[in-house]
Structure formats: structure tokens, C-alpha cells
Design a protein around this motif. Structure first.
Motif, mmCIF file in Angstrom:
data_model
loop_
_atom_site.group_PDB
_atom_site.id
_atom_site.type_symbol
_atom_site.label_atom_id
_atom_site.label_comp_id
_atom_site.label_asym_id
_atom_site.label_seq_id
_atom_site.Cartn_x
_atom_site.Cartn_y
_atom_site.Cartn_z
ATOM 1 N N GLY A 159 12.361 -4.838 13.071
ATOM 2 C CA GLY A 159 12.557 -5.465 14.374
ATOM 3 C C GLY A 159 14.032 -5.606 14.733
ATOM 4 O O GLY A 159 14.924 -5.420 13.910
ATOM 5 N N PRO A 160 14.298 -5.968 15.994
ATOM 6 C CA PRO A 160 15.685 -6.085 16.446
ATOM 7 C C PRO A 160 16.478 -7.165 15.700
ATOM 8 O O PRO A 160 17.659 -6.983 15.426
ATOM 9 C CB PRO A 160 15.550 -6.419 17.940
ATOM 10 C CG PRO A 160 14.147 -6.916 18.105
ATOM 11 C CD PRO A 160 13.335 -6.209 17.079
ATOM 12 N N LEU A 161 15.844 -8.297 15.388
ATOM 13 C CA LEU A 161 16.568 -9.360 14.698
ATOM 14 C C LEU A 161 16.997 -8.951 13.287
ATOM 15 O O LEU A 161 18.156 -9.174 12.904
ATOM 16 C CB LEU A 161 15.708 -10.637 14.658
ATOM 17 C CG LEU A 161 15.518 -11.328 16.014
ATOM 18 C CD1 LEU A 161 14.654 -12.575 15.838
ATOM 19 C CD2 LEU A 161 16.878 -11.718 16.591
ATOM 20 N N PRO A 162 16.114 -8.347 12.450
ATOM 21 C CA PRO A 162 16.574 -7.891 11.135
ATOM 22 C C PRO A 162 17.699 -6.859 11.232
ATOM 23 O O PRO A 162 18.648 -6.868 10.439
ATOM 24 C CB PRO A 162 15.316 -7.294 10.502
ATOM 25 C CG PRO A 162 14.187 -8.001 11.164
ATOM 26 C CD PRO A 162 14.655 -8.213 12.571
ATOM 27 N N VAL A 163 17.588 -5.940 12.217
ATOM 28 C CA VAL A 163 18.638 -4.923 12.371
ATOM 29 C C VAL A 163 19.964 -5.579 12.733
ATOM 30 O O VAL A 163 21.024 -5.259 12.164
ATOM 31 C CB VAL A 163 18.234 -3.887 13.444
ATOM 32 C CG1 VAL A 163 19.427 -2.969 13.765
ATOM 33 C CG2 VAL A 163 17.061 -3.063 12.962
ATOM 34 N N LEU A 164 19.928 -6.507 13.688
ATOM 35 C CA LEU A 164 21.150 -7.221 14.075
ATOM 36 C C LEU A 164 21.720 -8.012 12.900
ATOM 37 O O LEU A 164 22.935 -8.106 12.726
ATOM 38 C CB LEU A 164 20.866 -8.150 15.253
ATOM 39 C CG LEU A 164 20.640 -7.471 16.615
ATOM 40 C CD1 LEU A 164 20.243 -8.502 17.663
ATOM 41 C CD2 LEU A 164 21.918 -6.742 17.040
ATOM 42 N N GLY A 165 20.822 -8.588 12.099
ATOM 43 C CA GLY A 165 21.273 -9.333 10.928
ATOM 44 C C GLY A 165 22.008 -8.442 9.940
ATOM 45 O O GLY A 165 23.059 -8.807 9.406
ATOM 46 N N ARG A 166 21.413 -7.244 9.674
ATOM 47 C CA ARG A 166 22.072 -6.324 8.744
ATOM 48 C C ARG A 166 23.426 -5.858 9.280
ATOM 49 O O ARG A 166 24.412 -5.801 8.555
ATOM 50 C CB ARG A 166 21.164 -5.126 8.469
ATOM 51 C CG ARG A 166 19.888 -5.461 7.719
ATOM 52 C CD ARG A 166 19.223 -4.218 7.148
ATOM 53 N NE ARG A 166 18.806 -3.258 8.167
ATOM 54 C CZ ARG A 166 17.613 -3.268 8.764
ATOM 55 N NH1 ARG A 166 16.724 -4.220 8.462
ATOM 56 N NH2 ARG A 166 17.302 -2.344 9.640
ATOM 57 N N VAL A 167 23.460 -5.512 10.566
ATOM 58 C CA VAL A 167 24.726 -5.065 11.181
ATOM 59 C C VAL A 167 25.775 -6.182 11.110
ATOM 60 O O VAL A 167 26.947 -5.938 10.798
ATOM 61 C CB VAL A 167 24.487 -4.636 12.644
ATOM 62 C CG1 VAL A 167 25.825 -4.398 13.357
ATOM 63 C CG2 VAL A 167 23.641 -3.375 12.701
#
Length: 371
Positions: A36-44
Motif C-alpha cells: 500500500g501507499p503508506l508502507p511505501v512512503l514509510g520505506r522511502v
């Protein structure tokens, strides 16, 4: 606690912060493994934070080694210390030195650093300086004793503080005296930038700052009146690195009545003309030629050849001005004298200059006397 840009505390804080962010990234990564967008943003976000923290550590370490910036104010483009006044309508006078503060000299037990403002009566320029007084000057038993002095100049756009924290001038002078390799000497530490942010290259700019007059005549006159320093040329020397080295050689060359010796560490030999300097000569080729040290050595007025002693430094590998330095050495004629320091390798940086300062100070001290 020292939280300055070059302090050990700040560097270690950055190291610890980078380590902590790395640990958090490893710990949180499994929870951010989703699509999802939140996990991706978290990793970035975590990767960006780790990268930035590592960059900060490398930048702080590099700056601590080479001292590109001496303080947070220097990094952010803010001036520090007392302002500089350029009064072109000022009349001729003796000038003055006003003490703004005192502190113990780092690495020189018993010595003192005085923060001062030097005003030039002839040039109309006022500029801050840091004056190192050796322990022998401060001791009660030496109150009637005069001392030789050296003006010490940074490059452009450095700060006088760099001469203490980066190049260790007071500590080195103290050590050389303790080892019997040099007599005690007062150091007047300054930046050559007396009209910031302009780089005036120690030139008397037509219609602008009379920087050469300030360093060549006003400064030794004012400081000799405020401290126990002889006023004769044999009591005064001047040394600097990069732009400060060019200024040191030029001032000693053109003002032998004030300075007996000049040392240029990685100096250049003619004044650049670029966006930092503006128009230095007002279209006057005579002034441009005079600011070219190689030209000056070949075209001095008969009977008025430079009689100062010069020291130049270079390296066989890594020094862009090596050819010009060898040319300078070849052109010096009696009554002037020239000496040199040649390293096997060394670039235009603080690491190189730290290797050259001790022998250069010893050389300078050997050519000056108090009386």
C-alpha cells in the motif's frame, strides 16, 4: 558544551543519529513490507533519513578536516563579530586598536587571545582581528620587553577563527618557542576580506576599499601603538595561505619599509578578476600590473628593488600554482631573498597547510627581531 560546526560533539551527535536511524530502519522494515501507499512512503522516508544522516556525517567530517566553513554563521552566509566600516572620507591619523574581549589561548598555556577591532587612520578601514599574546608577553616579569609580530591571513572567504581551530597557529608558535626553535612572537590573525563579502585581493580599489594601504601601513602602525611591538620593519612579518598568501607576498614586496619578511602558503601571484572581486583596477593597467607579483619583480623602479625576505611553498604533485611558484623563485633578485618549502604531494587544503605552518613560522621568526 561546544556545539560549533567543527566541534567533536556535533560530529559524534551526527554519528549517533545516523546509527539510530539505521537501527530503526532495520527494526521497522518488516512492518513496512506491504504494497500500500503508506508502507511505501514509510520505506522511502526511512531510506531518505538514513541517507541524509550519513551525508551529514561525511560532510561534517570533511569540513572538520579541511575547514571549508569555520562556523554555523559562515555556513549559512551570516557575518560574525564586529562589523566592518569603510569610511572613504576619513582623514589621515594614527589609527587605533579597541579590545573587545579576552580569553586563554588554546594549546598555549599562559598565552592569551584578544579579540580586537583595528581602525586604519589612512585607509579609513576598520576590521576585526584576533591577537595572540604569548605567555612571555603576559608575564609580569616581561612588562618592559618588546616583541616581534606577524600578521597571519586566511584565504578567501575564511575566518580568523580558522587560523586557531584549523591551522593551530598559537599552539604551533607556543611549541616552537618551548623547543627553542623560535623566539616568542605576537600573532595578529585576520581574514584578508575587510569589505565582506567582496574579495579585494589586498588592492587599493579605485573609488573603493584601500585594502593594501590598510595592511601595508595602517595595521602595523596601529598595532605597534597598542602593544609592545617594535615599529621598525625588522619587527614585522606577514604570512598567509591561498589568497592570504598572495596578500602576504604582495604586502612584503611593496612595503619593505613596514615588513621585513612575507610567507605565502599555496599563494597565487596575480589578483583574479571575477564575480567575487568586481572591478579591482578601474581599467588602469598600471594598477593591474602592480598587482601581478611576477611582473613587479621584473619592473621595479631602479634603486627600489624589493629588499624583503620571501618564503613560498608548493608541492611536486597536487599544487596548481607550482609553475608560477618556480617562476617567482627564479625572478627574485638581491637585495631580496627567497626560500621555499616543497612537499612531495599536497593539495590546496588545510591538511597541506598544517604541514607547512611549523617550518614557515620558524623561518619567519628567524628573520624578525623586537628592536
Amino acid at each position: 558544551m561546544d556545539l560549533g560546526l567543527t566541534s567533536t560533539t556535533v560530529l559524534w551527535a551526527a554519528v549517533l543519529a545516523a546509527g539510530a536511524l539505521f537501527a530503526v530502519t532495520v527494526w521497522r522494515w518488516p512492518r513496512l513490507a506491504g504494497r500500500g501507499p503508506l508502507p511505501v512512503l514509510g520505506r522511502v522516508g526511512l531510506l531518505a533519513a538514513v541517507q541524509l544522516s550519513l551525508f551529514a556525517v561525511v560532510a561534517l567530517a570533511a569540513n572538520r578536516t579541511f575547514l571549508f566553513y569555520g562556523s554555523w554563521a559562515d555556513l549559512l552566509g551570516r557575518e560574525q563579530g564586529p562589523g566592518v566600516v569603510v569610511d572613504h572620507s576619513a582623514g589621515r591619523g594614527a589609527g587605533s586598536v579597541r579590545v573587545l574581549g579576552r580569553e586563554d589561548a588554546p594549546g598555549a598555556p599562559g598565552g592569551r587571545i584578544e579579540k580586537v577591532a583595528v581602525s586604519g587612520g589612512e585607509s579609513g578601514i576598520a576590521s576585526p582581528a584576533l591577537v595572540y599574546l604569548p605567555p612571555e608577553y603576559v608575564r609580569a616579569g616581561h612588562r618592559g620587553r618588546d616583541f616581534p609580530a606577524a600578521v597571519v591571513l586566511t584565504g578567501y572567504p575564511g575566518t580568523a577563527e580558522n587560523l586557531i581551530t584549523g591551522l593551530d597557529y598559537p599552539r604551533t608558535a607556543y611549541r616552537l618557542v618551548q623547543e627553542g626553535r623560535m623566539k616568542p612572537m605576537v600573532l595578529v590573525m585576520m581574514r584578508p576580506t575587510v569589505a565582506p563579502p567582496r574579495d579585494t585581493e589586498c588592492v587599493d580599489v579605485p573609488g573603493g576599499p584601500r585594502t593594501e594601504t590598510f595592511f601595508g601601513r595602517d595595521l602595523p602602525r596601529a598595532v605597534s601603538s597598542a602593544y609592545r611591538i617594535g615599529s621598525a620593519a625588522r619587527s614585522w612579518g606577514i604570512i598567509g595561505n591561498s589568497t592570504g598568501g598572495y596578500c602576504a607576498l604582495k604586502i612584503a614586496m611593496h612595503h619593505p619599509e613596514r615588513y621585513a619578511a612575507g610567507a605565502g602558503l599555496s599563494a597565487h601571484y596575480r589578483a583574479p578578476e571575477d564575480v567575487t572581486t568586481g572591478d579591482l583596477f578601474g581599467g588602469d593597467q598600471r594598477l593591474r600590473n602592480r598587482a601581478d607579483l611576477l611582473w613587479s619583480l621584473d619592473h621595479h623602479v631602479p634603486g627600489r628593488a624589493p629588499r624583503s625576505s620571501f618564503l613560498v611553498t608548493t608541492s611536486r604533485e597536487g599544487e596548481s600554482e607550482r609553475a608560477a611558484t618556480l617562476d617567482f623563485i627564479a625572478r627574485v633578485r638581491p637585495p631580496a631573498r627567497v626560500s621555499s618549502i616543497t612537499l612531495d604531494s599536497g593539495g590546496h587544503n588545510f591538511t597541506t597547510w598544517r604541514r607547512e605552518v611549523p617550518p614557515a613560522l620558524e623561518w619567519l621568526g628567524g628573520r624578525l627581531s623586537a628592536g
